[in-house]
Design a protein around this motif. Structure first.
Motif, PDB file in Angstrom:
ATOM      1  N   TRP A  82       4.383   7.866  -1.017  1.00  0.00           N
ATOM      2  CA  TRP A  82       4.007   7.032   0.112  1.00  0.00           C
ATOM      3  C   TRP A  82       3.185   7.856   1.102  1.00  0.00           C
ATOM      4  O   TRP A  82       3.274   9.080   1.153  1.00  0.00           O
ATOM      5  CB  TRP A  82       5.245   6.492   0.816  1.00  0.00           C
ATOM      6  CG  TRP A  82       5.840   5.295   0.158  1.00  0.00           C
ATOM      7  CD1 TRP A  82       6.191   5.166  -1.153  1.00  0.00           C
ATOM      8  CD2 TRP A  82       6.159   4.061   0.773  1.00  0.00           C
ATOM      9  NE1 TRP A  82       6.711   3.919  -1.385  1.00  0.00           N
ATOM     10  CE2 TRP A  82       6.706   3.222  -0.209  1.00  0.00           C
ATOM     11  CE3 TRP A  82       6.042   3.572   2.068  1.00  0.00           C
ATOM     12  CZ2 TRP A  82       7.126   1.926   0.064  1.00  0.00           C
ATOM     13  CZ3 TRP A  82       6.468   2.292   2.338  1.00  0.00           C
ATOM     14  CH2 TRP A  82       7.001   1.473   1.344  1.00  0.00           C
ATOM     15  N   ASP A  96       0.807  -1.219   0.000  1.00  0.00           N
ATOM     16  CA  ASP A  96       0.000   0.000   0.000  1.00  0.00           C
ATOM     17  C   ASP A  96       0.840   1.270   0.000  1.00  0.00           C
ATOM     18  O   ASP A  96       0.293   2.366   0.153  1.00  0.00           O
ATOM     19  CB  ASP A  96      -0.924   0.012   1.222  1.00  0.00           C
ATOM     20  CG  ASP A  96      -1.941  -1.114   1.196  1.00  0.00           C
ATOM     21  OD1 ASP A  96      -2.359  -1.510   0.097  1.00  0.00           O
ATOM     22  OD2 ASP A  96      -2.309  -1.595   2.289  1.00  0.00           O
ATOM     23  N   SER A  97       2.163   1.140  -0.123  1.00  0.00           N
ATOM     24  CA  SER A  97       3.069   2.302  -0.080  1.00  0.00           C
ATOM     25  C   SER A  97       2.781   3.153   1.153  1.00  0.00           C
ATOM     26  O   SER A  97       2.545   4.360   1.068  1.00  0.00           O
ATOM     27  CB  SER A  97       2.940   3.138  -1.348  1.00  0.00           C
ATOM     28  OG  SER A  97       3.245   2.381  -2.476  1.00  0.00           O
TER      29      SER A  97
END
Length: 74
Positions: free
Chosen positions: A58, A25-26
């Motif tokens: 991110w 999911d960064s």
């Protein structure tokens, strides 16, 4: 040093937060110090937790503890 050390190299401060990465999911998740050290997480002192930076794109999720509850042992 009474607690767990900060995971950063050459840092001698006690850890106060635990950092976990969710690569799919960064995302970097930073929360209160976990009860036990985990092999895939990083314990950070307050200085390194405040200075946390992640790669561009991110997301950082910061969980904070609003209060501390003490439990007495029976």
């Amino acid at each position: 040093m009474d607690g767990r050390p900060c995971s950063k190299v050459a840092c001698t401060n006690d850890a106060v937060s635990t950092l976990t990465y969710v690569y799919a999911d960064s995302m970097a998740v930073l929360g209160p110090l976990s009860r036990q050290a985990e092999p895939h997480s990083y314990d950070l002192c307050s200085r390194h937790a405040e200075r946390l930076s992640v790669p561009q794109g991110w997301q950082v999720v910061r969980h904070v503890s609003l209060g501390r509850t003490e439990h007495s042992a029976l």
